[in-house]
Design a protein around this motif. Structure first.
Motif, PDB file in Angstrom:
ATOM      1  N   VAL A 165      61.569  -0.001 -21.844  1.00  0.00           N
ATOM      2  CA  VAL A 165      61.860   0.261 -22.854  1.00  0.00           C
ATOM      3  C   VAL A 165      62.212   0.925 -23.493  1.00  0.00           C
ATOM      4  N   GLU A 166      60.898   1.556 -22.995  1.00  0.00           N
ATOM      5  CA  GLU A 166      60.622   3.642 -23.862  1.00  0.00           C
ATOM      6  C   GLU A 166      61.904   3.706 -23.014  1.00  0.00           C
ATOM      7  N   GLY A 167      62.211   3.738 -21.875  1.00  0.00           N
ATOM      8  CA  GLY A 167      62.769   4.554 -20.960  1.00  0.00           C
ATOM      9  C   GLY A 167      63.999   4.207 -21.506  1.00  0.00           C
TER      10      GLY A 167
ATOM     11  N   CYS B 190      65.225   3.217 -24.467  1.00  0.00           N
ATOM     12  CA  CYS B 190      65.477   3.831 -25.285  1.00  0.00           C
ATOM     13  C   CYS B 190      65.693   5.010 -25.058  1.00  0.00           C
ATOM     14  N   GLN B 191      64.976   6.468 -24.267  1.00  0.00           N
ATOM     15  CA  GLN B 191      65.393   7.534 -24.458  1.00  0.00           C
ATOM     16  C   GLN B 191      66.337   7.687 -23.152  1.00  0.00           C
ATOM     17  N   GLY B 192      66.780   7.044 -23.003  1.00  0.00           N
ATOM     18  CA  GLY B 192      68.145   7.261 -21.957  1.00  0.00           C
ATOM     19  C   GLY B 192      69.310   8.066 -23.026  1.00  0.00           C
ATOM     20  N   VAL B 193      69.042   7.518 -24.102  1.00  0.00           N
ATOM     21  CA  VAL B 193      70.435   8.833 -25.054  1.00  0.00           C
ATOM     22  C   VAL B 193      69.533  10.093 -25.247  1.00  0.00           C
ATOM     23  N   VAL B 194      68.550  10.146 -25.230  1.00  0.00           N
ATOM     24  CA  VAL B 194      68.227  11.301 -25.788  1.00  0.00           C
ATOM     25  C   VAL B 194      69.230  12.828 -25.447  1.00  0.00           C
ATOM     26  N   PHE B 195      69.214  12.700 -24.246  1.00  0.00           N
ATOM     27  CA  PHE B 195      69.733  14.167 -23.617  1.00  0.00           C
ATOM     28  C   PHE B 195      71.259  13.893 -23.998  1.00  0.00           C
ATOM     29  N   PRO B 196      72.184  13.019 -23.077  1.00  0.00           N
ATOM     30  CA  PRO B 196      73.927  12.688 -23.344  1.00  0.00           C
ATOM     31  C   PRO B 196      74.201  13.063 -25.222  1.00  0.00           C
ATOM     32  N   SER B 197      73.499  12.675 -25.554  1.00  0.00           N
ATOM     33  CA  SER B 197      72.894  12.283 -27.516  1.00  0.00           C
ATOM     34  C   SER B 197      72.855  14.316 -28.044  1.00  0.00           C
ATOM     35  N   VAL B 198      72.267  15.328 -27.777  1.00  0.00           N
ATOM     36  CA  VAL B 198      71.555  16.416 -27.505  1.00  0.00           C
ATOM     37  C   VAL B 198      72.497  16.615 -27.121  1.00  0.00           C
ATOM     38  N   HIS B 199      73.228  17.252 -25.659  1.00  0.00           N
ATOM     39  CA  HIS B 199      74.404  17.839 -24.950  1.00  0.00           C
ATOM     40  C   HIS B 199      75.322  17.499 -25.991  1.00  0.00           C
ATOM     41  N   THR B 200      76.050  16.471 -27.172  1.00  0.00           N
ATOM     42  CA  THR B 200      76.762  15.821 -27.773  1.00  0.00           C
ATOM     43  C   THR B 200      77.316  16.914 -29.092  1.00  0.00           C
TER      44      THR B 200
ATOM     45  N   GLY C  98      75.749  12.784 -19.212  1.00  0.00           N
ATOM     46  CA  GLY C  98      74.345  11.622 -18.685  1.00  0.00           C
ATOM     47  C   GLY C  98      74.470  10.909 -17.118  1.00  0.00           C
ATOM     48  N   ILE C  99      75.923  11.465 -16.766  1.00  0.00           N
ATOM     49  CA  ILE C  99      75.765  11.368 -15.422  1.00  0.00           C
ATOM     50  C   ILE C  99      74.468  11.971 -14.133  1.00  0.00           C
ATOM     51  N   THR C 100      74.412  13.380 -15.056  1.00  0.00           N
ATOM     52  CA  THR C 100      73.949  13.883 -13.644  1.00  0.00           C
ATOM     53  C   THR C 100      72.376  13.878 -14.006  1.00  0.00           C
ATOM     54  N   ASN C 101      72.368  13.497 -16.007  1.00  0.00           N
ATOM     55  CA  ASN C 101      71.188  12.967 -16.145  1.00  0.00           C
ATOM     56  C   ASN C 101      70.111  12.112 -15.536  1.00  0.00           C
ATOM     57  N   CYS C 102      71.201  10.916 -14.540  1.00  0.00           N
ATOM     58  CA  CYS C 102      71.202   9.688 -14.044  1.00  0.00           C
ATOM     59  C   CYS C 102      71.093  10.056 -12.854  1.00  0.00           C
ATOM     60  N   VAL C 103      71.500  10.813 -11.955  1.00  0.00           N
ATOM     61  CA  VAL C 103      71.125  11.429 -10.686  1.00  0.00           C
ATOM     62  C   VAL C 103      69.786  12.068 -10.194  1.00  0.00           C
ATOM     63  N   SER C 104      70.281  12.382 -11.094  1.00  0.00           N
ATOM     64  CA  SER C 104      68.887  13.639 -11.350  1.00  0.00           C
ATOM     65  C   SER C 104      67.109  13.150 -11.265  1.00  0.00           C
ATOM     66  N   ASN C 105      67.508  11.699 -11.717  1.00  0.00           N
ATOM     67  CA  ASN C 105      66.127  10.744 -12.832  1.00  0.00           C
ATOM     68  C   ASN C 105      65.675  10.322 -12.075  1.00  0.00           C
ATOM     69  N   ILE C 106      66.986  10.389 -10.816  1.00  0.00           N
ATOM     70  CA  ILE C 106      66.491   9.243  -9.130  1.00  0.00           C
ATOM     71  C   ILE C 106      65.783   9.833  -8.962  1.00  0.00           C
ATOM     72  N   MET C 107      65.899  11.190  -8.989  1.00  0.00           N
ATOM     73  CA  MET C 107      65.404  12.558  -8.156  1.00  0.00           C
ATOM     74  C   MET C 107      63.947  12.198  -8.361  1.00  0.00           C
TER      75      MET C 107
ATOM     76  N   PHE D 215      60.927   5.907 -15.930  1.00  0.00           N
ATOM     77  CA  PHE D 215      61.871   6.210 -15.336  1.00  0.00           C
ATOM     78  C   PHE D 215      63.321   4.934 -14.908  1.00  0.00           C
ATOM     79  N   TRP D 216      63.168   3.002 -14.842  1.00  0.00           N
ATOM     80  CA  TRP D 216      63.556   2.703 -14.730  1.00  0.00           C
ATOM     81  C   TRP D 216      65.252   2.398 -15.727  1.00  0.00           C
ATOM     82  N   GLY D 217      64.103   2.321 -16.892  1.00  0.00           N
ATOM     83  CA  GLY D 217      65.351   2.039 -17.641  1.00  0.00           C
ATOM     84  C   GLY D 217      65.511   3.187 -17.830  1.00  0.00           C
ATOM     85  N   TYR D 218      65.597   4.702 -17.993  1.00  0.00           N
ATOM     86  CA  TYR D 218      65.889   5.841 -18.558  1.00  0.00           C
ATOM     87  C   TYR D 218      67.491   5.777 -17.397  1.00  0.00           C
TER      88      TYR D 218
END
Length: 493
Positions: free
Chosen positions: A151-153, A155-165, A415-424, A96-99
């Protein structure tokens, strides 16, 4: 004779009929009428497959770590690492540090280069790194594994923003509740498959490394399929029928008044963070992640230490709530489809209704779970299943609300909501570790469940009050004025 119609009048009648058919098809396209199974459904399956791969690769280490640190519990012929609990927690959280770092930038990148490019690159690299995990563990111990997971995080940080797009580009508004749910059901499917099979893989002749080989290999298979058949939008897919493409594009056009291409619209950052509807969406997403990841990371420990389940039954019972969530998401989707067809409720009421089912029913079952004693294991498993199962309704709530608010910037909003929520997602398990000092103490677990229930209550409450499901004015920001620009004649198209 009936064959007289083959004359000039008959020809005119045939032409009129053809014209009527064409006009009917055009009217259906404008109304958003579906044409049965089409390319958009194939793309939705590819999105489902992508999220299955992403979640399988995300949770595989939490299961594999047991075998990596206790070879006798699986296959003793493979390396064992004497990592203490603090080190294991560090490894599990490093993803999650990278995510969280790539969530917002990836939304911009997906809008600029297309969701296909960002999703394909991110998951392909992550799949290769999964295959290399056993080698990295042997070469560099936990430090290199930690670096790899970071590094995996990323890379996977693009998943939800990309799928939503991609969903906002491919799925017409009236089909988003159903097809959006089908795509995001991949989250649970990947979790179920990995949690249910990891124990078998670790105990097999291939040992715990096979967990990473299988999940990484399946990811590479998906990458090949998506490279060949995936597309960022209907305009980029050559084999789509003219009718389906027109239907999708007309439905998309009804949500936007801007004639500028999406990738050329400037991003209204200030409008995002001054919008009550979007701020409520951030809170709802964060509240959901708190409860979801608290349970996902702690259910195995709760099953083992409080309910006294052994490792094999623990794996199956830990997967059961997510199997329920997978099934319930389709049941809720079918209900939403019927409500939509019959125009029973508005879109905003639908979003709030299903989000409330997903969070407030789960809140009630969590409160019940807090009072279950150690000898009531069947009741505890049932309540856990209800808690996680009903959470599947949130796919019809906040999960697709980003596209409701702004089809043009859906990926960035996610991307914004997933960033904040993954801090949770990082804080929640750490708080559990702080509260639960004795893993066999039911009262300490009760505090954990109460906190998650309270966050569900507040998070969904704010979404019910301030949430919206209409396209916001900032979805179509005015073009930036250009210097030395000359007046242009209004478009006649």
């Amino acid at each position: 004779m009936k064959f007289i119609c083959c004359g000039s009048k008959g020809a005119m009648a045939v032409n009129d009929n053809a014209a009527n058919i064409d006009s009917k098809k055009e009217a259906e396209a404008e109304a958003g009428t579906t044409y049965g199974l089409g390319v958009r459904h194939w793309q939705t399956f590819l999105f489902f497959f992508a999220l299955t791969v992403a979640y399988a690769q995300r949770v595989n280490l939490s299961v594999a770590l047991v075998a990596m640190t206790d070879a006798a519990a699986a296959n003793p012929d493979f390396p064992e690492y004497a990592w203490p609990e603090k080190t294991k927690s560090l490894i599990l959280s490093s993803f999650f540090w990278g995510y969280v770092l790539t969530q917002v930038p990836s939304g911009q990148l997906a809008r600029k280069f297309g969701g296909k490019v960002t999703l394909l690159v991110g998951l392909s690299i992550c799949s290769v790194l999964n295959v290399l995990t056993p080698i990295f563990a042997r070469w560099g111990d936990w430090q290199l594994v930690c670096a790899l997971r970071v590094v995996e995080g990323l890379c996977q940080g693009v998943v939800f923003p990309s799928v939503h797009t991609l969903i906002s580009a491919w799925v017409p508004p009236n089909e988003r509740p159903v097809l959006g749910t089908c795509a995001y059901a991949g989250n649970q499917f990947g979790t179920i498959v990995m949690m249910a099979t990891s124990g078998l893989l670790a105990s097999s002749s291939a040992g715990w490394p096979s967990i990473f080989y299988v999940s990484g290999g399946v990811g590479l298979v998906w990458a090949i399929l998506f490279f060949i058949w995936g597309a960022s939008s209907p305009a980029h897919y050559k084999k789509i029928s003219a009718e389906e493409r027109k239907m999708i594009e007309l439905a998309q056009a009804s949500e936007s008044v801007s004639e500028q291409p999406k990738e050329k619209l400037h991003t209204p950052w200030l409008s995002f963070f001054t919008s009550p509807a979007f701020l409520a969406l951030i809170v709802a997403h964060s509240a959901n992640n708190w409860g979801f990841w608290t349970l996902l990371t702690e259910i195995p420990s709760y099953m083992k230490n409080v309910l006294g389940k052994d490792i094999k039954s623990n794996a199956l019972l830990s997967a059961l709530p997510y199997f329920a969530m997978f099934c319930m998401s389709f049941i809720f989707s079918a209900i939403a489809m019927q409500l939509n067809k019959r125009n029973c409720i508005s879109t905003v009421v639908s979003r709030k209704l299903f989000n409330s089912l997903g969070m407030w029913v789960s809140m009630c079952s969590l409160i019940g779970l807090a009072y279950v004693t150690a000898d009531q294991s069947t009741m505890a498993v049932a309540l856990l299943t209800v808690t996680v199962g009903f959470n599947g309704a949130c796919y019809l709530g906040f999960q697709i609300n980003h596209i409701d608010l702004s089809p043009n910037f859906a990926g960035i909003l996610m991307g914004i909501t997933n960033c904040v929520s993954n801090i949770m997602s990082i804080i929640a398990p750490l708080l559990v570790g702080f509260i639960v000092t004795n893993e066999h103490d039911v009262e300490q677990w009760r505090i954990v469940f109460f906190i998650a229930a309270a966050i569900y209550l507040v998070g969904n409450g704010l979404f019910v009050i301030f949430g919206r499901a209409s396209v916001q004015p900032w979805n179509d920001p005015p073009a930036k004025p250009r210097r030395n620009s000359t007046p242009q004649v209004e478009s006649q198209h």
